[in-house]
Design a protein around this motif. Structure first.
Motif, PDB file in Angstrom:
ATOM      1  N   THR A  61       0.839  -1.203   0.000  1.00 49.56           N
ATOM      2  CA  THR A  61       0.000   0.000   0.000  1.00 49.56           C
ATOM      3  C   THR A  61       0.873   1.251   0.000  1.00 49.56           C
ATOM      4  OG1 THR A  61      -1.639  -1.197   1.281  1.00 49.56           O
ATOM      5  CG2 THR A  61      -1.844   1.191   1.258  1.00 49.56           C
ATOM      6  N   ASN A 116       2.629   1.612  -3.482  1.00 52.07           N
ATOM      7  CA  ASN A 116       1.706   2.000  -4.559  1.00 52.07           C
ATOM      8  C   ASN A 116       1.304   3.456  -4.443  1.00 52.07           C
ATOM      9  OD1 ASN A 116       1.544  -0.330  -5.964  1.00 52.07           O
ATOM     10  ND2 ASN A 116      -0.372  -1.037  -5.071  1.00 52.07           N
ATOM     11  N   VAL A 176      -5.969   5.626  -7.539  1.00 51.02           N
ATOM     12  CA  VAL A 176      -4.961   4.625  -7.187  1.00 51.02           C
ATOM     13  C   VAL A 176      -5.219   4.092  -5.781  1.00 51.02           C
ATOM     14  CG1 VAL A 176      -2.512   4.305  -6.679  1.00 51.02           C
ATOM     15  CG2 VAL A 176      -3.212   5.487  -8.752  1.00 51.02           C
ATOM     16  N   THR A 204      -5.863   0.198  -4.951  1.00 54.26           N
ATOM     17  CA  THR A 204      -5.075  -0.476  -3.921  1.00 54.26           C
ATOM     18  C   THR A 204      -5.998  -1.129  -2.898  1.00 54.26           C
ATOM     19  OG1 THR A 204      -3.427   1.249  -4.221  1.00 54.26           O
ATOM     20  CG2 THR A 204      -3.170  -0.152  -2.300  1.00 54.26           C
ATOM     21  N   ARG A 217       2.315   6.848  -6.719  1.00 54.18           N
ATOM     22  CA  ARG A 217       1.300   7.686  -7.337  1.00 54.18           C
ATOM     23  C   ARG A 217       1.523   9.152  -6.956  1.00 54.18           C
ATOM     24  NH1 ARG A 217      -1.424   9.493 -11.333  1.00 54.18           N
ATOM     25  NH2 ARG A 217      -3.007  10.943 -10.631  1.00 54.18           N
TER      26      ARG A 217
END
Lengths: 265, 295
Positions: free
Chosen positions: B178, B181, B219, B223, B185
């Motif tokens: 998490t 990711n 995003v 996720t 972003r």
């Protein structure tokens, strides 16, 4: 002129430093922009046009020299200066109205009264009923008008225009040039336009500054005829003296291109 | 009436010829017919998809049932649907399954939410302090490639056997991916958007609130969706290791006593609850991204 310039560059030099080395982007620029004046910067790519605008906006401090706004040194972005980018960069998650009000929100001036001004501004720029729509529903020209509304909403004294028309279709571009010119003239705003389009510079400006590259510096200055200045960009393009001005700028730019200059990097 | 007028003017522009009333009407009905046939084609397609989906399910369940009853497969190992339905119905009516479901759902939701909150906060901290992100970069890469469930025994020793350590396993499965990711972003957001607010003199906090976070919602949501699945992995493995209660415990217990009907029916419950969680995330997505989309 006796009046103090609204914007002044004094012996401005700027060096970009990164891991690869340092490069001299601008060297010893001096420029005075009077209140209400429309000045264009033209030049070959890599002549530091956008650097000049960034320094005027206070995005980063110049390596050497000063940027003065109303006689005071610029220390950072302020609401006295508005900036229009090449692309509109409207936030897709905000409505048109909220996009136009983002500057007010950041400076803590978002009130029902100022939102009314935003609505009036959108109406004035030909977007009367678009407030609740989202950017993806609008065409490129409409989006750039919203970007103009966003810039004007914070009531800046000086507008910095960084090729705001270059991504548009010719037809829309000419319309928008007229709209911007008319809006700024009516409001008595000072503007600095960066463009690579010589016709645009000739049609819109009071004065055109031709920059040379390696390093970026002022090569010469072309004052536009009174007769062209008085007209809207669209009307100015039709006069015979417009063609002459265009050719003069073209010749200056060609001369600029021939000189190599020393490369620092 | 309005619509027809605008159509007429469009048509004039296209053909450049004089329009006769009859022709215009024809064109309108012709376009209407085209639209209707397009819609009916789309409709047929959706219907065919639904029918095929149901047929596949019925075929699979029917074959399984037949294979189990006729001993084509060993019913002791593979059970069959009516036996599982019977098992589920019995445990649901006598109430014995609900504590297991409640426990597992509690662990999953707690681990999932904690992993998401902690991961997003860590991503925000890395974005806010570039120095931190440089320092932690290699550690995050190592942690990300490590199988986090292998940390299970350590959590059990440190936090005691039970709810807390299973939540910790679940969280550890989701938190690193998490963080990575969402942080990636944050860094990818178009510099133009950042420039817009910087030119208005925005502080770093305003930049985060007005641009970085909202621009990352898609995003963050995707996720979340991946994490629903990951959280279940963490919970079930955690329960395999230590639990006395929960669907993962039922699976491991059923395995030990050779009751595969219990194992498979617990899996069915997990699939059902996981689907509900996924749908809740999808609802959140619609709420967060109402109206806007990437251009």
């Amino acid at each position: 002129m006796a009046i103090a310039p609204v914007l002044e560059l004094q012996q401005l030099s700027h060096v970009y430093v990164n891991a690869k080395g340092a490069s001299l982007a601008l060297e010893q620029l001096d420029l005075r922009v009077e209140r209400g004046e429309f000045v264009s910067l033209v030049g070959p790519s890599g002549c530091g046009k956008t650097t000049v605008l960034s320094l005027m906006a206070g995005l980063f401090p110049p390596t050497v020299g000063n940027v003065l706004l109303d006689g005071e040194a610029v220390a950072g972005p302020s609401s006295k200066v508005g900036y229009m980018l090449q692309q509109d960069f409207l936030f897709p998650w905000r409505t048109i109205r909220d996009n136009a009000a983002v500057g007010l929100e950041i400076s803590g001036r978002k009130t029902p009264r100022t939102m009314e001004i935003v609505d009036e501004l959108l109406a004035e720029l030909g977007l009367p009923d678009s407030g609740q729509r989202y950017p993806h529903e609008l065409s490129g020209g409409m989006r750039q008008r919203v970007a103009l509304a966003r810039t004007l909403a914070t009531e800046p004294e000086v507008l910095l225009l960084d090729e705001p028309f270059s991504a548009l279709d010719l037809h829309i571009k000419l319309q928008l040039e007229d709209l911007v010119h008319e809006t700024l003239t009516r409001r008595g705003k000072t503007a600095v336009l960066v463009t690579h389009d010589l016709a645009e510079a000739a049609a819109m400006s009071d004065r055109v500054i031709v920059l040379g590259r390696n390093p970026g510096r002022i090569k010469c200055e072309v004052v536009i005829d009174e007769e062209l200045r008085a007209l809207s960009p669209m009307a100015a393009r039709k006069l015979p003296s417009f063609q002459a001005t265009f050719e003069r700028l073209w010749a200056e730019l060609d001369a600029v291109d021939d000189e190599g200059g020393s490369y620092n990097g | 009436m309005d619509k027809r007028d605008s159509m007429r003017s469009n048509g004039d522009g296209d053909s450049g010829s004089v329009q006769i009333a009859g022709v215009k009407e024809d064109r309108l009905s012709w376009m209407g017919a085209l639209h209707a046939s397009y819609r009916s084609r789309m409709h047929k397609m959706s219907a065919a998809v639904a029918v095929t989906q149901i047929a596949l399910l019925v075929l699979f369940v029917g074959l399984w049932e037949a294979a189990g009853r006729n001993k084509w497969i060993d019913p002791l190992l593979f059970s069959y649907p009516s036996k599982m339905a019977d098992q589920l119905w019995r445990t649901m009516t006598d109430g014995s399954i609900w504590p297991h479901v409640g426990m597992t759902v509690g662990e999953t939701v707690a681990g999932f939410a904690l992993g998401m909150l902690l991961g997003t906060s860590m991503a925000a901290a890395l974005w806010w302090f570039p120095f931190l992100s440089r320092v932690f970069d290699p550690y995050l890469v190592v942690l990300n490639s490590m199988p986090k469930v292998a940390l299970g025994p350590i959590f059990i020793v440190a936090l005691g056997p039970g709810f807390i350590s299973i939540v910790a396993v679940t969280m550890s499965v989701t938190v690193i991916i998490t963080t990575l990711n969402i942080y990636n972003r944050f860094r990818e957001i178009d510099a133009g958007f950042i420039k817009v607010v910087r030119l208005f003199g925005a502080s770093r906090g305003q930049l985060f609130r007005l641009v970085i976070l909202p621009a990352s919602f898609p995003v963050i949501i995707s996720t979340l969706k991946v994490n629903v699945g990951l959280a279940w992995v963490g919970v079930i493995v955690g329960e395999f290791l230590v639990a006395k209660l929960g669907l993962g415990y039922l699976i491991i217990y059923g395995f030990q006593v050779f009751n595969f009907t219990l194992v498979l029916s617990s899996l069915v419950v997990i699939a059902a609850v996981a689907t509900v969680m996924y749908q809740l995330v999808a609802m959140l997505e619609r709420k967060l991204t109402a109206g806007w989309r990437e251009r």
